[in-house]
Write an enzyme that holds these catalytic residues in place. Sequence first.
Site, PDB file in Angstrom:
ATOM      1  N   HIS A  52       0.849  -1.111  -0.028  1.00 24.14           N
ATOM      2  CA  HIS A  52       0.374   0.139   0.418  1.00 24.14           C
ATOM      3  C   HIS A  52       1.113   1.462  -0.084  1.00 24.14           C
ATOM      4  O   HIS A  52       2.020   1.123   0.061  1.00 24.14           O
ATOM      5  CB  HIS A  52      -1.071   0.084   1.359  1.00 24.14           C
ATOM      6  CG  HIS A  52      -0.094   0.374   2.604  1.00 24.14           C
ATOM      7  ND1 HIS A  52       0.168  -0.585   2.783  1.00 24.14           N
ATOM      8  CD2 HIS A  52      -0.366   0.734   3.781  1.00 24.14           C
ATOM      9  CE1 HIS A  52       0.373  -0.634   4.352  1.00 24.14           C
ATOM     10  NE2 HIS A  52      -0.007   0.855   4.493  1.00 24.14           N
ATOM     11  N   HIS A  54       1.152   3.919   1.976  1.00 19.02           N
ATOM     12  CA  HIS A  54       2.049   4.829   3.502  1.00 19.02           C
ATOM     13  C   HIS A  54       3.592   5.188   3.066  1.00 19.02           C
ATOM     14  O   HIS A  54       4.318   4.305   2.935  1.00 19.02           O
ATOM     15  CB  HIS A  54       1.431   4.066   4.636  1.00 19.02           C
ATOM     16  CG  HIS A  54      -0.005   4.392   4.865  1.00 19.02           C
ATOM     17  ND1 HIS A  54      -0.714   3.560   5.620  1.00 19.02           N
ATOM     18  CD2 HIS A  54      -1.130   4.985   4.043  1.00 19.02           C
ATOM     19  CE1 HIS A  54      -2.297   4.282   5.472  1.00 19.02           C
ATOM     20  NE2 HIS A  54      -2.251   5.255   4.138  1.00 19.02           N
ATOM     21  N   ASP A  56       5.740   4.802   4.821  1.00 24.42           N
ATOM     22  CA  ASP A  56       7.115   3.403   5.939  1.00 24.42           C
ATOM     23  C   ASP A  56       6.979   2.366   4.672  1.00 24.42           C
ATOM     24  O   ASP A  56       7.037   1.980   5.088  1.00 24.42           O
ATOM     25  CB  ASP A  56       5.875   3.401   7.535  1.00 24.42           C
ATOM     26  CG  ASP A  56       5.055   3.219   7.372  1.00 24.42           C
ATOM     27  OD1 ASP A  56       3.680   3.596   6.701  1.00 24.42           O
ATOM     28  OD2 ASP A  56       4.571   2.381   8.149  1.00 24.42           O
ATOM     29  N   HIS A  57       5.788   2.257   3.811  1.00 22.71           N
ATOM     30  CA  HIS A  57       6.234   1.423   3.181  1.00 22.71           C
ATOM     31  C   HIS A  57       6.846   1.232   1.925  1.00 22.71           C
ATOM     32  O   HIS A  57       7.305   0.187   1.102  1.00 22.71           O
ATOM     33  CB  HIS A  57       5.199   0.422   3.088  1.00 22.71           C
ATOM     34  CG  HIS A  57       3.694   0.100   4.227  1.00 22.71           C
ATOM     35  ND1 HIS A  57       4.027  -0.970   4.530  1.00 22.71           N
ATOM     36  CD2 HIS A  57       3.687   1.323   5.475  1.00 22.71           C
ATOM     37  CE1 HIS A  57       3.320  -1.311   5.900  1.00 22.71           C
ATOM     38  NE2 HIS A  57       3.540   0.119   6.111  1.00 22.71           N
ATOM     39  N   HIS A 108      -7.576  -0.536   5.398  1.00 22.23           N
ATOM     40  CA  HIS A 108      -6.529   0.604   6.317  1.00 22.23           C
ATOM     41  C   HIS A 108      -6.243   1.934   5.070  1.00 22.23           C
ATOM     42  O   HIS A 108      -6.507   2.556   5.476  1.00 22.23           O
ATOM     43  CB  HIS A 108      -4.843  -0.602   6.686  1.00 22.23           C
ATOM     44  CG  HIS A 108      -4.283   0.183   6.674  1.00 22.23           C
ATOM     45  ND1 HIS A 108      -4.258   0.956   7.932  1.00 22.23           N
ATOM     46  CD2 HIS A 108      -2.675   0.815   6.266  1.00 22.23           C
ATOM     47  CE1 HIS A 108      -2.682   1.568   8.204  1.00 22.23           C
ATOM     48  NE2 HIS A 108      -2.363   1.125   7.187  1.00 22.23           N
ATOM     49  N   ASP A 130      -0.082  -3.932   6.414  1.00 24.67           N
ATOM     50  CA  ASP A 130      -1.309  -3.218   7.264  1.00 24.67           C
ATOM     51  C   ASP A 130      -2.529  -3.880   7.691  1.00 24.67           C
ATOM     52  O   ASP A 130      -3.324  -2.826   8.623  1.00 24.67           O
ATOM     53  CB  ASP A 130      -1.180  -1.258   8.006  1.00 24.67           C
ATOM     54  CG  ASP A 130       0.604  -1.310   7.710  1.00 24.67           C
ATOM     55  OD1 ASP A 130       1.546  -1.409   8.127  1.00 24.67           O
ATOM     56  OD2 ASP A 130       0.386   0.243   7.786  1.00 24.67           O
ATOM     57  N   HIS A 168       4.321  -4.436  11.272  1.00 26.17           N
ATOM     58  CA  HIS A 168       4.789  -3.842  12.304  1.00 26.17           C
ATOM     59  C   HIS A 168       5.047  -4.737  13.377  1.00 26.17           C
ATOM     60  O   HIS A 168       3.755  -5.570  13.945  1.00 26.17           O
ATOM     61  CB  HIS A 168       3.797  -2.423  12.830  1.00 26.17           C
ATOM     62  CG  HIS A 168       3.748  -1.259  11.825  1.00 26.17           C
ATOM     63  ND1 HIS A 168       4.447  -0.498  11.802  1.00 26.17           N
ATOM     64  CD2 HIS A 168       3.452  -1.342  10.945  1.00 26.17           C
ATOM     65  CE1 HIS A 168       4.479   0.865  10.680  1.00 26.17           C
ATOM     66  NE2 HIS A 168       3.600   0.111  10.108  1.00 26.17           N
TER      67      HIS A 168
HETATM   68 FE    FE Z   1       2.350   1.238   8.232  1.00 24.05          FE
HETATM   69 ZN    ZN Z   2       0.504   1.910   6.357  1.00 24.30          ZN
END
Ligand code: FE
Ligand code: ZN
Length: 257
Positions: A52, A54, A56-57, A108, A130, A168
Site C-alpha cells: 500500500h 503509506h 513507511d512502506h 487500512h 498493515d 509492524h
Molecule cells: Fe505501516
Molecule cells: Zn500503513
Amino acid sequence: MKLIPLPAFQDNYLWLLHDGHRALVVDPGDAQPVLAALQHHGLQLEAILVTHHHADHIGGLDAVRDATGAKVYGPAREKIPGPLQSLRDGDSIEALGLEFRVIDVPGHTAGHIAYFTPDVDGKPLLFCGDTLFSAGCGRLFEGTPAQMLASLDTLASLPGDTRVCCTHEYTLSNLNFALAVEPDNADLVHYAQHCREVRARGEPTLPSSIGLERRINPFLRTREPAVIRAARAHDARTTEDEAGVFAAIRQMKNEFR
Ligand code: FE
Ligand code: ZN
C-alpha cells in the site's frame, strides 16, 4: 529459503526473503537496511513487493529500485511511484521461483493488497502489510468496518499453518487490548506471556500464523460471544451483526490506553 524481518523506523519490519543468491523485499519504507542486508548476505534483489501507499512502506522504493534494478510490483488502485507492474485481486506473479497470488484487502487503505504463496519450504507464506497485525489489525484510514472485516475474513480463511508477515511490531500493545476484550481466553493469556519473554530478549514476535491469529486476535473473533459482550459493554448501541461488532471493537481499540 530464509525469511528475515529487517527492523526500520520505530517498529516497522521490512521483510526480506532469499535463497542465498536471489532475494525479494516487501514494502521498503527505508532503503538503507535493505541495501545493507543485500550486501551483507551477497544477494541480488529480484523483486520489490508493495502492499500500500503509506510512506513507511514506500519511502525507500526509488532508491532500492535504482540501486538494484529489481522489478517492482504494487497495487493497481493506489498511487505508487513507478515504473511498476500494477496488480489486482487474483493476479499472480513469480519471484524467486515462487508463485505469489494477489489478494485485495481494502480497509487500512482503499487499494491495499496482500501476497500469498502456498509453499515455501513446506508452509504457505503471507505478506499482509498493515491489514492484519498479530493480535490486531490496521486502522481504518480509507475503508469501512465492513470492508476491513471482509478483508480479514479472507486472510483468516487461509491455511492455519500460513506464516503471517505483518509490517509492524505492535504485538505487545495489541495483546494488552486483546486481553481487555477476552480476559478468559487461555490461548491469549499464554501467548501474551510468551511474547513478553520474546520481546524481553529483543526478538521479533513475527511471523505469526493464521491458526494462532484465529485463536487470539479479537478482530478475527467478532462472532465469539465474549467479543460480542465486550463490544456491547463498550457501546450499548452495538448491533448484533458482525460489522457492527467489528466497528465497536475497532473503536474501543482506538480509545484504549
Ligand atoms: Fe505501516
Ligand atoms: Zn500503513
